[in-house]
Design a protein around this motif. Sequence first.
Motif, mmCIF file in Angstrom:
data_model
loop_
_atom_site.group_PDB
_atom_site.id
_atom_site.type_symbol
_atom_site.label_atom_id
_atom_site.label_comp_id
_atom_site.label_asym_id
_atom_site.label_seq_id
_atom_site.Cartn_x
_atom_site.Cartn_y
_atom_site.Cartn_z
ATOM 1 N N ARG A 94 1.631 -2.317 3.132
ATOM 2 C CA ARG A 94 0.912 -3.591 3.188
ATOM 3 C C ARG A 94 -0.147 -3.702 2.110
ATOM 4 O O ARG A 94 -0.535 -4.804 1.714
ATOM 5 C CB ARG A 94 0.284 -3.763 4.578
ATOM 6 C CG ARG A 94 1.320 -4.019 5.668
ATOM 7 C CD ARG A 94 0.710 -3.995 7.043
ATOM 8 N NE ARG A 94 1.712 -4.278 8.074
ATOM 9 C CZ ARG A 94 1.605 -3.895 9.327
ATOM 10 N NH1 ARG A 94 0.549 -3.197 9.719
ATOM 11 N NH2 ARG A 94 2.550 -4.184 10.200
ATOM 12 N N SER A 152 8.915 -16.339 -7.319
ATOM 13 C CA SER A 152 9.332 -17.343 -6.338
ATOM 14 C C SER A 152 10.849 -17.412 -6.184
ATOM 15 O O SER A 152 11.351 -18.098 -5.295
ATOM 16 C CB SER A 152 8.795 -18.721 -6.725
ATOM 17 O OG SER A 152 9.293 -19.102 -7.999
ATOM 18 N N SER A 184 0.600 -5.877 -1.783
ATOM 19 C CA SER A 184 0.496 -7.278 -2.197
ATOM 20 C C SER A 184 0.128 -8.145 -0.999
ATOM 21 O O SER A 184 0.324 -7.731 0.156
ATOM 22 C CB SER A 184 1.829 -7.766 -2.775
ATOM 23 O OG SER A 184 2.819 -7.845 -1.763
ATOM 24 N N PRO A 185 -0.394 -9.349 -1.243
ATOM 25 C CA PRO A 185 -0.714 -10.257 -0.131
ATOM 26 C C PRO A 185 0.497 -10.556 0.742
ATOM 27 O O PRO A 185 0.381 -10.640 1.963
ATOM 28 C CB PRO A 185 -1.212 -11.519 -0.850
ATOM 29 C CG PRO A 185 -1.753 -11.020 -2.158
ATOM 30 C CD PRO A 185 -0.858 -9.886 -2.543
ATOM 31 N N LYS A 186 1.669 -10.702 0.120
ATOM 32 C CA LYS A 186 2.861 -10.999 0.903
ATOM 33 C C LYS A 186 3.219 -9.844 1.816
ATOM 34 O O LYS A 186 3.612 -10.038 2.975
ATOM 35 C CB LYS A 186 4.024 -11.328 -0.031
ATOM 36 C CG LYS A 186 5.291 -11.752 0.694
ATOM 37 C CD LYS A 186 6.374 -12.158 -0.284
ATOM 38 C CE LYS A 186 7.637 -12.610 0.463
ATOM 39 N NZ LYS A 186 8.708 -13.009 -0.482
ATOM 40 N N ARG A 187 3.063 -8.616 1.304
ATOM 41 C CA ARG A 187 3.447 -7.463 2.100
ATOM 42 C C ARG A 187 2.436 -7.127 3.191
ATOM 43 O O ARG A 187 2.723 -6.310 4.060
ATOM 44 C CB ARG A 187 3.706 -6.261 1.187
ATOM 45 C CG ARG A 187 5.007 -6.433 0.414
ATOM 46 C CD ARG A 187 5.474 -5.192 -0.270
ATOM 47 N NE ARG A 187 6.814 -5.386 -0.806
ATOM 48 C CZ ARG A 187 7.460 -4.522 -1.571
ATOM 49 N NH1 ARG A 187 6.866 -3.370 -1.906
ATOM 50 N NH2 ARG A 187 8.671 -4.773 -2.014
ATOM 51 N N ARG A 188 1.266 -7.746 3.148
ATOM 52 C CA ARG A 188 0.322 -7.549 4.244
ATOM 53 C C ARG A 188 0.886 -8.063 5.560
ATOM 54 O O ARG A 188 0.432 -7.678 6.639
ATOM 55 C CB ARG A 188 -1.003 -8.257 3.941
ATOM 56 C CG ARG A 188 -1.816 -7.563 2.856
ATOM 57 C CD ARG A 188 -3.222 -8.127 2.746
ATOM 58 N NE ARG A 188 -3.848 -7.671 1.523
ATOM 59 C CZ ARG A 188 -4.203 -8.447 0.506
ATOM 60 N NH1 ARG A 188 -4.010 -9.752 0.579
ATOM 61 N NH2 ARG A 188 -4.761 -7.950 -0.575
ATOM 62 N N LEU A 189 1.866 -8.946 5.459
ATOM 63 C CA LEU A 189 2.478 -9.536 6.651
ATOM 64 C C LEU A 189 3.709 -8.765 7.101
ATOM 65 O O LEU A 189 4.362 -9.153 8.072
ATOM 66 C CB LEU A 189 2.864 -10.993 6.366
ATOM 67 C CG LEU A 189 1.727 -11.905 5.887
ATOM 68 C CD1 LEU A 189 2.277 -13.282 5.549
ATOM 69 C CD2 LEU A 189 0.641 -12.019 6.936
#
Length: 375
Positions: free
Chosen positions: A170, A136, A173-178
Motif C-alpha cells: 500500500r 489511465s 502509490s495512492p491507488k494501492r493504498r486501497l
Amino acid sequence: MKTERLQMNLFTSGFSTLAIDDRVRAAIAAGVPVAYSLSGGKDSVSISHAADRLLDQLGHPRDRRIAIHSDLGRIEWQTTPATVEAAAAAIGVPLVVVRRKAGDLVDRWERRFELGLDRYIDLRTYHLTGPWSSASNRFCTAELKTQVILPELLRQWKGTEILSIVGIRRQESPKRRLAPISKREGKPWVRAAGGCITTWHPGVDIREDEVFTYLEREALPVAEPYRLGSTRFGCAFCVMGSENDLTVSARAPGNLGLLHHLVDIEAQSTFSFQQQRWLGDIAPDLIHPALWADLERGKVRAAERRNLEDRLPANLRYVKGWPQRIPTLAEASVILSTRSAILAVHGKTSPYDTPALVRDRIAELFHAERVKEAA
C-alpha cells in the motif's frame, strides 16, 4: 471478513507482519493450489518468499505451489529471466514462464498504433490514437500479465480454487493504498473457464525499508535496476517511469538497441513515450544523428497535429457514446481539413474525403450509437 496481521517472528521471517483474512485461511486449510506471481522485483521476490514460509507453518502442501512469470519480451531487462529463475529456486518451487501469444509489449505498442490509424482512416475515432499505454490505460499490465497468467493457472488446475499471491504494498502509490488483503477475480472469462481464483496480497502493510532488509538477510536475488540506481523495477522502459529511472535504463548495458527502437516509434508515430516527456530526450548523447533528425521531425509534426486538433469543434470531441451529435457541413469541412493533414503525415488518405461524406459518416455512427443505447 476477519483480517489478521500475523506476527512474523512466529515464522522466523524478518517482516514485522503479513496480512491474512478468513478467505485466505480457508483456502490454505483446504490445500488449494498456490501460485506466486514473480516479476523479479523486490516486492514480488521478498513477499513470495515470506508467504512461502507462512504456508509451511500453516501446513499447506509444498507440492501444490508454483511460481509464475509473464515474460513481456524485448521490453524486459535482459537480466530479468535469470533473476526470476533464482527467486523461484530460493523459494523452492517450480517456475512456469508464460508469454502473450500475439507478441510482446513492443509488438503490442506498434500494433496499437497501426489499428488506431486504421480506425482514424475509417472515421471511427475523432483523434489519432498513439501507441503507448499510460497510467489511465494500463493495457500493458492487463493484456500481458493478468490475461496471460490467470488463464495458465486455470489451465493447470481446472475446476478448482486457486490462490494467486501478488506482492504489492500500500505504501507504493495512492491507488494501492486501497488494495484489499484478498479479492476474488470476477472477470467473466475466469468464471467461464470453470475455476475460481483468489488473489492474496500478504505484503500490503510492509514498508520499503523492510523489503530491502529482508532481501539482504535472506540472500535473495536483487534485480539489476536497483543496483544501478533505479527506484522501481518493471519494464526496462516504463511509461510511468520517473526521469531518474528512465535515465538509468537508457544508460544500462544491454538496453541501447531497445532505446533506439522505442525512440524510432516516437519519431514515426509523432507521439511521445510519456505525455510530457520524449524518451529520446532522456539521453540525447546516445541517439545517433539520423535517428535524432527523425525524432526532431516527429516533434515538429506532433506540435502540428496538436495545433490542428485544437481547431476541431470542441463539442464534438470524443466522449463515451461518441458521437453525441451530427456536425454541420461547415464543421465537417474543418474536420476534413484537419484529418487530411494528419493522415498525410503518415502517407494515408481516407475515403471520407468531402465535407458531405464526413458529415454522413458521423451521422451513421451517431444513429448506430443511439440504437446501441436503446438496446
